[in-house]
Design an enzyme around this catalytic site. Structure first.
Site, PDB file in Angstrom:
ATOM      1  N   GLU A  97      44.253  34.584  49.143  1.00 17.92           N
ATOM      2  CA  GLU A  97      43.921  35.148  47.827  1.00 17.92           C
ATOM      3  C   GLU A  97      43.221  34.124  46.947  1.00 17.92           C
ATOM      4  OE1 GLU A  97      43.359  37.432  45.918  1.00 17.92           O
ATOM      5  OE2 GLU A  97      44.963  38.842  45.566  1.00 17.92           O
ATOM      6  N   ASP A  98      42.455  34.633  45.987  1.00 14.74           N
ATOM      7  CA  ASP A  98      41.848  33.750  44.988  1.00 14.74           C
ATOM      8  C   ASP A  98      42.890  33.296  43.976  1.00 14.74           C
ATOM      9  OD1 ASP A  98      42.118  36.344  43.987  1.00 14.74           O
ATOM     10  OD2 ASP A  98      40.075  36.492  43.234  1.00 14.74           O
ATOM     11  N   ASP A 101      48.640  36.238  40.247  1.00 14.81           N
ATOM     12  CA  ASP A 101      48.933  36.298  38.817  1.00 14.81           C
ATOM     13  C   ASP A 101      50.329  36.910  38.642  1.00 14.81           C
ATOM     14  OD1 ASP A 101      47.968  35.991  36.093  1.00 14.81           O
ATOM     15  OD2 ASP A 101      47.803  38.159  36.023  1.00 14.81           O
ATOM     16  N   PHE A 150      42.219  33.206  31.346  1.00 12.00           N
ATOM     17  CA  PHE A 150      41.359  33.910  32.292  1.00 12.00           C
ATOM     18  C   PHE A 150      40.395  32.913  32.938  1.00 12.00           C
ATOM     19  CE2 PHE A 150      38.049  36.780  33.759  1.00 12.00           C
ATOM     20  CZ  PHE A 150      38.813  37.784  34.317  1.00 12.00           C
ATOM     21  N   ARG A 163      30.946  35.401  40.131  1.00 16.09           N
ATOM     22  CA  ARG A 163      31.667  34.964  41.338  1.00 16.09           C
ATOM     23  C   ARG A 163      30.960  33.768  41.964  1.00 16.09           C
ATOM     24  NH1 ARG A 163      35.337  39.102  42.652  1.00 16.09           N
ATOM     25  NH2 ARG A 163      34.622  41.193  42.163  1.00 16.09           N
TER      26      ARG A 163
HETATM   27  P1  IMP Z   1      48.199  40.272  40.336  1.00 15.06           P
HETATM   28  O1  IMP Z   1      48.587  41.524  41.046  1.00 15.06           O
HETATM   29  O2  IMP Z   1      48.487  40.345  38.850  1.00 15.06           O
HETATM   30  O3  IMP Z   1      48.772  39.015  40.943  1.00 15.06           O
HETATM   31  O4  IMP Z   1      46.639  40.258  40.382  1.00 15.06           O
HETATM   32  C1  IMP Z   1      45.925  39.402  41.092  1.00 15.06           C
HETATM   33  C2  IMP Z   1      44.473  39.821  41.147  1.00 15.06           C
HETATM   34  O5  IMP Z   1      43.934  40.051  39.833  1.00 15.06           O
HETATM   35  C3  IMP Z   1      43.702  38.688  41.712  1.00 15.06           C
HETATM   36  O6  IMP Z   1      43.576  38.837  43.097  1.00 15.06           O
HETATM   37  C4  IMP Z   1      42.388  38.759  40.992  1.00 15.06           C
HETATM   38  O7  IMP Z   1      41.496  39.587  41.716  1.00 15.06           O
HETATM   39  C5  IMP Z   1      42.690  39.404  39.675  1.00 15.06           C
HETATM   40  N1  IMP Z   1      42.815  38.374  38.616  1.00 15.06           N
HETATM   41  C6  IMP Z   1      43.947  37.932  38.046  1.00 15.06           C
HETATM   42  N2  IMP Z   1      43.705  36.979  37.140  1.00 15.06           N
HETATM   43  C7  IMP Z   1      42.373  36.791  37.139  1.00 15.06           C
HETATM   44  C8  IMP Z   1      41.495  35.890  36.403  1.00 15.06           C
HETATM   45  O8  IMP Z   1      41.896  35.061  35.569  1.00 15.06           O
HETATM   46  N3  IMP Z   1      40.178  36.000  36.684  1.00 15.06           N
HETATM   47  C9  IMP Z   1      39.680  36.884  37.587  1.00 15.06           C
HETATM   48  N4  IMP Z   1      40.454  37.720  38.300  1.00 15.06           N
HETATM   49  C10 IMP Z   1      41.788  37.684  38.075  1.00 15.06           C
HETATM   50 MG    MG Z   2      41.809  39.142  44.113  1.00 12.71          MG
END
Ligand code: IMP
Ligand code: MG
Length: 192
Positions: A97-98, A101, A150, A163
């Site tokens: 994963e990138d 969060d 962010f 990206r």
């Molecule tokens: P989670 O389900 O809240 O953990 O969401 C994770 C996904 O939300 C990541 O895989 C990202 O694609 C997107 N995401 C969360 N935070 C950011 C950010 O700061 N910048 C860009 N994408 C984000």
């Molecule tokens: Mg993602």
């Protein structure tokens, strides 16, 4: 550098960290053939660099989920848009994963992949924003601990753009970027 964003992790820091992660993963999976599963689209840039730092035979696959749309939408409501078609029984899976969060996306994907009978199942994320975690989850491999702001670049987008930034930039006020969406275009210059 602008008022709208500042470099949080530069390309050289990222390169070094990805190299270290690759070395660690190589050591941990020696004698095995891991299956790296990247979450589209954000995880792909990281995956592309990471696999070239892993000195083992491996497979790559992709999984796509419905786009993240803020906390309310994120609450467990993840839909699979593209799935792995191969048989994953007995395989060593590494979800790439990138950023993790709230952890809701990854938790959901882990629950789905667990049902396929893998030998092992771990998470490798470039960024870990653990302060916002809702789902109890600690990724096995983490590039950087990410502050509560962010971020864009190196695969991470703002409204599908940026990206391709080589550095990871922090955007303290996303409203300002919404007002001036081209503000960071000068940073896309390859030389940095
Ligand atoms: P989670 O389900 O809240 O953990 O969401 C994770 C996904 O939300 C990541 O895989 C990202 O694609 C997107 N995401 C969360 N935070 C950011 C950010 O700061 N910048 C860009 N994408 C984000
Ligand atoms: Mg993602």
């Amino acid at each position: 550098m602008t008022d709208i964003a500042r470099v949080l992790y530069g390309r050289e820091d990222i390169r070094r960290r990805v190299e270290e992660l690759g070395r660690t993963i190589t050591g941990d999976y020696v004698g095995r053939e891991p299956v790296l599963i990247s979450v589209l689209k954000g995880g792909t840039v990281f995956l592309a660099d990471l696999i070239r730092q892993i000195d083992l035979p491996l497979e790559t696959h992709f999984i796509a989920v419905s786009p993240y749309g803020g906390a309310a939408e994120s609450m467990g409501r993840v839909r699979i848009l593209l799935d792995v078609e191969s048989d994953l029984t007995g395989r060593d899976l590494l979800l790439v994963e990138d950023i993790v969060d709230t952890g809701l996306t990854i938790s959901y994907l882990l629950s789905i992949l667990r049902q396929r009978g893998p030998a092992s199942l771990e998470v490798c994320t470039l960024l870990d924003r653990s302060v916002r975690r809702i789902a109890p989850l600690r990724p096995r491999y983490v590039g950087f601990d990410c502050p509560d702001a962010f971020v864009i670049g190196y695969g991470l987008d703002f409204q599908e753009r940026y990206r391709n930034l080589a550095d990871i930039m922090e955007v303290p006020d996303t409203a300002a970027l919404s007002d001036d969406p081209d503000a960071l275009v000068p940073h896309l210059a390859v030389a940095g």
